[in-house]
Scaffold this motif. Structure first.
Motif, mmCIF file in Angstrom:
data_model
loop_
_atom_site.group_PDB
_atom_site.id
_atom_site.type_symbol
_atom_site.label_atom_id
_atom_site.label_comp_id
_atom_site.label_asym_id
_atom_site.label_seq_id
_atom_site.Cartn_x
_atom_site.Cartn_y
_atom_site.Cartn_z
ATOM 1 N N LYS A 187 0.827 -1.198 0.000
ATOM 2 C CA LYS A 187 0.000 0.000 0.000
ATOM 3 C C LYS A 187 0.863 1.250 0.000
ATOM 4 N N VAL A 233 -3.700 3.423 1.222
ATOM 5 C CA VAL A 233 -4.380 2.961 0.017
ATOM 6 C C VAL A 233 -3.776 1.642 -0.449
ATOM 7 N N ALA A 266 -6.243 -0.370 -5.764
ATOM 8 C CA ALA A 266 -6.179 0.892 -6.509
ATOM 9 C C ALA A 266 -5.920 0.631 -7.986
ATOM 10 N N SER A 317 -9.299 9.717 -0.846
ATOM 11 C CA SER A 317 -9.966 8.620 -1.543
ATOM 12 C C SER A 317 -10.596 9.102 -2.847
ATOM 13 N N ILE A 365 -7.873 9.987 -5.533
ATOM 14 C CA ILE A 365 -7.221 8.811 -6.123
ATOM 15 C C ILE A 365 -8.175 8.053 -7.034
ATOM 16 N N PHE A 366 -9.347 7.712 -6.497
ATOM 17 C CA PHE A 366 -10.233 6.799 -7.223
ATOM 18 C C PHE A 366 -11.128 7.479 -8.251
ATOM 19 N N THR A 421 -10.128 -6.676 -9.450
ATOM 20 C CA THR A 421 -10.491 -6.135 -8.136
ATOM 21 C C THR A 421 -11.253 -7.161 -7.314
ATOM 22 N N GLU A 438 -14.641 1.564 -1.538
ATOM 23 C CA GLU A 438 -13.240 1.854 -1.212
ATOM 24 C C GLU A 438 -13.162 2.740 0.033
#
Length: 361
Positions: A52, A56, A61, A195, A198-199, A242, A306
């Motif tokens: 990570k 994260v 990710a 979060s 990033i996502f 995922t 997430e």
């Protein structure tokens, strides 16, 4: 009354491709592979969880970014302004930030009164509105990519501002008013913003730059007819990757606590069904065209797992019941929303004309 309907996208597929049509099979296989890997390789869950950056998980990710980039590269960003109207915005905000969290709170307390850790985990899931996988389901169901992108962006902004406040309200204040036990959460605005950045931020920027540069360099026809079909399958590969990682991380807990998983699954199943069907048929009653209605329904039904998992692990620990409830969330959400893609396509044939507009009564 002014007609604010959105014209159906010319490139919306008339039916699912072979890869998409057998998605439930691939998802089932991915779940099985994840469980087998988790069982066959000792300490795999600890190894994967240790990879990570900050808090994260890097494997998750990578899967999510691969899943979201192709979908966001398909969005016609110049049409985004045409895609949002006041009715759609108000309905989406009400569903996501008033009805959704309240419904999950009620289901968690009604169905898990004796399991406070799982109950808290479910409430945390209900507070995290979807900013990722909803784009996959919306795309498969031929919803409006542009409207979905706008609603996801708006949810992201609301999430940064409202998540901690709603967490305090539903986990401390409201239970105290009702004379119930309470479990507070301590999560900062930056943790939520991280979060979202990033996502959503990374694939959104990549998708926007890809379309802008691709169209300027090669033209719209090349971009739509040659480039997009090549990268399209990457989204589903990212989804399957995922799922494998999630089941490898939690497969042992799932197989060793099947009754607990079943208890957590029941309110989740009810939640996803009520949110999607309630939203879809409300939109149908209001005369929303299919593309718009579908985007609103999937945005309302999905959740940002997430963020929910990250909050549960960060506040209560990786082995906590809250974390298990957070992980079970996407494990139930994925097959249910895949099934709702098929329901949505059936409803399009049943309730809409060939232009995606509900017939006038």
């Amino acid at each position: 009354m002014t007609d604010t309907s959105i014209e159906p996208s010319a490139d919306a597929p008339a039916q699912l491709s072979t890869l998409d049509r057998f998605l439930p099979v691939w998802i089932g296989a991915a779940m099985l592979i994840g469980i087998v890997l988790g069982k066959a390789i000792p300490d795999l869950d600890e190894t994967l969880d240790a990879i990570k950056i900050d808090t994260v998980s890097l494997p998750i990710a990578i899967g999510l970014l691969a899943m979201m980039y192709p979908v966001l590269a398909k969005v016609k960003y110049t049409r985004i302004g045409e895609s949002l109207d006041r009715q759609s915005l108000v309905m989406s905000l009400v569903l996501n930030w008033l009805i959704g969290p309240a419904l999950m709170f009620a289901l968690a307390w009604i169905l898990l009164p004796d399991l406070p850790e799982y109950r808290t985990g479910l409430i945390i899931v209900g507070l995290a509105r979807c900013i990722a996988m909803v784009l996959i389901w919306n795309d498969l169901a031929c919803g409006s990519r542009e409207l979905a992108a706008v609603l996801v962006a708006i949810n992201s902004l609301f999430q940064i501002v409202a998540y901690s406040i709603l967490g305090y309200f539903y986990l401390e204040l409201l239970p105290e008013w009702l004379g119930l036990d309470s479990d507070g959460i301590d999560v900062t605005m930056w943790e939520i913003a991280k979060s979202v950045l990033i996502f959503l931020g990374i694939p959104l920027l990549a998708g926007f730059l890809t379309r802008t540069i691709g169209e300027r360099a090669k033209g719209v026809e090349w971009y739509e007819e040659r480039f997009l079909p090549r990268i399209g399958p990457v989204a589903l590969y990212g989804l399957l990757f995922t799922i494998v990682i999630l089941f490898a991380l939690q497969g042992e807990q799932i197989t060793e606590q099947p009754w607990d998983v079943a208890r957590i699954a029941v309110p989740l199943l009810i939640y996803f069904a009520l949110m999607w069907f309630g939203s879809f048929f409300a939109g149908l009653k209001m005369g929303f065209p299919y593309e718009r209605n579908t985007s609103i329904a999937f945005t309302a039904a999905g959740n940002n797992f997430e963020l929910a998992i990250a909050v549960s692990i960060g506040v209560f620990g990786v082995t906590s019941g809250q974390a298990l409830a957070g992980v079970v969330g996407p494990l139930i959400e994925v097959p249910v929303l895949v099934a709702l893609v098929y329901v949505s396509l059936w409803a399009k044939r049943r309730y809409y004309d060939t232009d995606g507009v509900p017939p006038r009564s």
